[in-house]
Design a protein around this motif. Sequence first.
Motif, PDB file in Angstrom:
ATOM      1  N   PRO A  58     -62.530  47.724  56.866  1.00  0.00           N
ATOM      2  CA  PRO A  58     -62.249  48.158  55.485  1.00  0.00           C
ATOM      3  C   PRO A  58     -63.150  47.444  54.483  1.00  0.00           C
ATOM      4  O   PRO A  58     -63.592  46.314  54.710  1.00  0.00           O
ATOM      5  N   GLY A  59     -63.413  48.118  53.366  1.00  0.00           N
ATOM      6  CA  GLY A  59     -64.191  47.485  52.304  1.00  0.00           C
ATOM      7  C   GLY A  59     -63.378  46.404  51.604  1.00  0.00           C
ATOM      8  O   GLY A  59     -62.145  46.458  51.555  1.00  0.00           O
ATOM      9  N   THR A  60     -64.066  45.413  51.062  1.00  0.00           N
ATOM     10  CA  THR A  60     -63.399  44.319  50.344  1.00  0.00           C
ATOM     11  C   THR A  60     -63.549  44.510  48.835  1.00  0.00           C
ATOM     12  O   THR A  60     -64.550  45.047  48.353  1.00  0.00           O
ATOM     13  N   ALA A  96     -68.720  44.412  42.422  1.00  0.00           N
ATOM     14  CA  ALA A  96     -68.445  45.724  43.002  1.00  0.00           C
ATOM     15  C   ALA A  96     -67.731  45.573  44.339  1.00  0.00           C
ATOM     16  O   ALA A  96     -67.945  44.604  45.080  1.00  0.00           O
ATOM     17  N   GLY A  97     -66.870  46.527  44.654  1.00  0.00           N
ATOM     18  CA  GLY A  97     -66.253  46.550  45.968  1.00  0.00           C
ATOM     19  C   GLY A  97     -67.248  47.022  47.018  1.00  0.00           C
ATOM     20  O   GLY A  97     -68.217  47.718  46.706  1.00  0.00           O
ATOM     21  N   THR A  98     -67.031  46.646  48.257  1.00  0.00           N
ATOM     22  CA  THR A  98     -67.954  47.037  49.316  1.00  0.00           C
ATOM     23  C   THR A  98     -67.488  48.324  50.001  1.00  0.00           C
ATOM     24  O   THR A  98     -66.296  48.638  50.034  1.00  0.00           O
ATOM     25  N   ASN A 141     -60.405  65.068  72.308  1.00  0.00           N
ATOM     26  CA  ASN A 141     -61.482  64.724  71.376  1.00  0.00           C
ATOM     27  C   ASN A 141     -60.962  63.887  70.201  1.00  0.00           C
ATOM     28  O   ASN A 141     -61.428  64.044  69.076  1.00  0.00           O
ATOM     29  N   ALA A 142     -60.037  63.012  70.484  1.00  0.00           N
ATOM     30  CA  ALA A 142     -59.448  62.196  69.414  1.00  0.00           C
ATOM     31  C   ALA A 142     -60.484  61.246  68.811  1.00  0.00           C
ATOM     32  O   ALA A 142     -61.322  60.690  69.520  1.00  0.00           O
ATOM     33  N   ARG A 143     -60.389  61.064  67.482  1.00  0.00           N
ATOM     34  CA  ARG A 143     -61.278  60.146  66.770  1.00  0.00           C
ATOM     35  C   ARG A 143     -60.461  59.387  65.714  1.00  0.00           C
ATOM     36  O   ARG A 143     -59.451  59.892  65.213  1.00  0.00           O
ATOM     37  N   PRO A 144     -60.937  58.180  65.346  1.00  0.00           N
ATOM     38  CA  PRO A 144     -60.213  57.406  64.332  1.00  0.00           C
ATOM     39  C   PRO A 144     -60.534  57.889  62.924  1.00  0.00           C
ATOM     40  O   PRO A 144     -61.556  58.532  62.676  1.00  0.00           O
ATOM     41  N   GLY A 145     -59.644  57.537  62.004  1.00  0.00           N
ATOM     42  CA  GLY A 145     -59.896  57.831  60.596  1.00  0.00           C
ATOM     43  C   GLY A 145     -60.827  56.810  59.975  1.00  0.00           C
ATOM     44  O   GLY A 145     -61.018  55.700  60.497  1.00  0.00           O
ATOM     45  N   GLY A 146     -61.410  57.169  58.866  1.00  0.00           N
ATOM     46  CA  GLY A 146     -62.283  56.235  58.157  1.00  0.00           C
ATOM     47  C   GLY A 146     -61.486  55.232  57.319  1.00  0.00           C
ATOM     48  O   GLY A 146     -60.421  55.549  56.786  1.00  0.00           O
ATOM     49  N   SER A 147     -62.004  54.022  57.195  1.00  0.00           N
ATOM     50  CA  SER A 147     -61.332  52.991  56.392  1.00  0.00           C
ATOM     51  C   SER A 147     -61.697  53.142  54.916  1.00  0.00           C
ATOM     52  O   SER A 147     -62.734  53.716  54.560  1.00  0.00           O
ATOM     53  N   GLY A 148     -60.829  52.626  54.056  1.00  0.00           N
ATOM     54  CA  GLY A 148     -61.038  52.740  52.617  1.00  0.00           C
ATOM     55  C   GLY A 148     -62.010  51.711  52.069  1.00  0.00           C
ATOM     56  O   GLY A 148     -62.172  50.612  52.631  1.00  0.00           O
ATOM     57  N   GLY A 149     -62.672  52.057  50.968  1.00  0.00           N
ATOM     58  CA  GLY A 149     -63.582  51.129  50.307  1.00  0.00           C
ATOM     59  C   GLY A 149     -62.847  50.187  49.361  1.00  0.00           C
ATOM     60  O   GLY A 149     -61.725  50.453  48.918  1.00  0.00           O
ATOM     61  N   GLY A 150     -63.477  49.068  49.034  1.00  0.00           N
ATOM     62  CA  GLY A 150     -62.874  48.084  48.132  1.00  0.00           C
ATOM     63  C   GLY A 150     -63.041  48.464  46.674  1.00  0.00           C
ATOM     64  O   GLY A 150     -64.018  49.110  46.287  1.00  0.00           O
ATOM     65  N   GLY A 187     -61.807  52.171  41.230  1.00  0.00           N
ATOM     66  CA  GLY A 187     -61.122  52.107  42.517  1.00  0.00           C
ATOM     67  C   GLY A 187     -62.035  52.479  43.676  1.00  0.00           C
ATOM     68  O   GLY A 187     -62.997  53.247  43.528  1.00  0.00           O
ATOM     69  N   GLY A 188     -61.743  51.931  44.842  1.00  0.00           N
ATOM     70  CA  GLY A 188     -62.507  52.245  46.042  1.00  0.00           C
ATOM     71  C   GLY A 188     -62.193  53.639  46.560  1.00  0.00           C
ATOM     72  O   GLY A 188     -61.095  54.167  46.355  1.00  0.00           O
TER      73      GLY A 188
END
Length: 306
Positions: free
Chosen positions: A253-255, A238-240, A115-124, A198-199
């Motif tokens: 990832p967010g910019t 604002a960062g996305t 049941n492997a899943r990816p991690g979430g990406s960081g916001g900008g 910070g994001g």
Amino acid sequence: MNLNAQKVSQRPRTRSRMLLVSIAAAAALSGQLVATAPAAFADGPKPSAQDQQRKPDKGKKDDHKKKPAQFPHGLRQFTYDNTFTVPAGVTTVFVQAWGAGGGGGGGGGATLGSNARPGGSGGGGGAGGFTWCVLNVRPLADYGVDVGSAGTAGTAGAAAPSTTTNGGAGGAGGTGANTTVVATATNTTLLTATGGVGGGGGGGATVTPTVAAGAPGSGGAGGNGACSTSSVNLAGGAGTTAGASGTSLPGTPGTGGTAPDGIVGVPPGAVDGGDGGPGGRVADSAVARGGSAGEAGGAGYVVIWW
């Protein structure tokens, strides 16, 4: 009598009379009054060099005393903390100041197993705020210029160490520091450009209590500006927020937010928010990847001219 000298002295009179006749004729045609300075067209000899060097009479005003003091114009830019000493004769300066950008959030780690899943990406991260300010200053006085330091990058989340554990969450990016100009003598803050936020860090993938990919990191808000006198204040971009993750690949990832425009441009990389780091992906059922760190924001910036 020197006849040659007499002829020479008559030439300026003849030209002056002709010039006056021409001006009078032009005035008659246009219907406008043409006023001329007597000293410019009067007949007779001009003052000698000795006469010009004589001091004016006590009862007459000296026009030379009416001229304002002259001082050189200039410009200074600040990319780190320093002191601005006002030049002699200067009483007003124009300032453009930007706060520092916030750092991007780090990506979360993936899980492994069936049941492997990816991690979430960081916001900008958000960009620093901006103020364009007119300051009244004292000649030769010192003013402290504190340039905001960049927001730190969010840390990476670790991959899950086993099939029964969750991936680590990514760290949030640091908020950019404020940029200020302070009157040293009174310790009074005259203007402030706040740093961007910070994001958010991406969430780690989970197997308990539910199987799920890591949540995306949110974007950071931009900073703003304020001044004690007349000013134009703009918010930083604002960062996305990062994109949602799939079943095996993390979201985009967010910019980072971009710096507000001033009359002068900021140096490359300054003031902007940092981009978020990507989350960890699923390589196969036996291997999980950790997330990546976000990017640091850009430092603040100040320009003063007079």
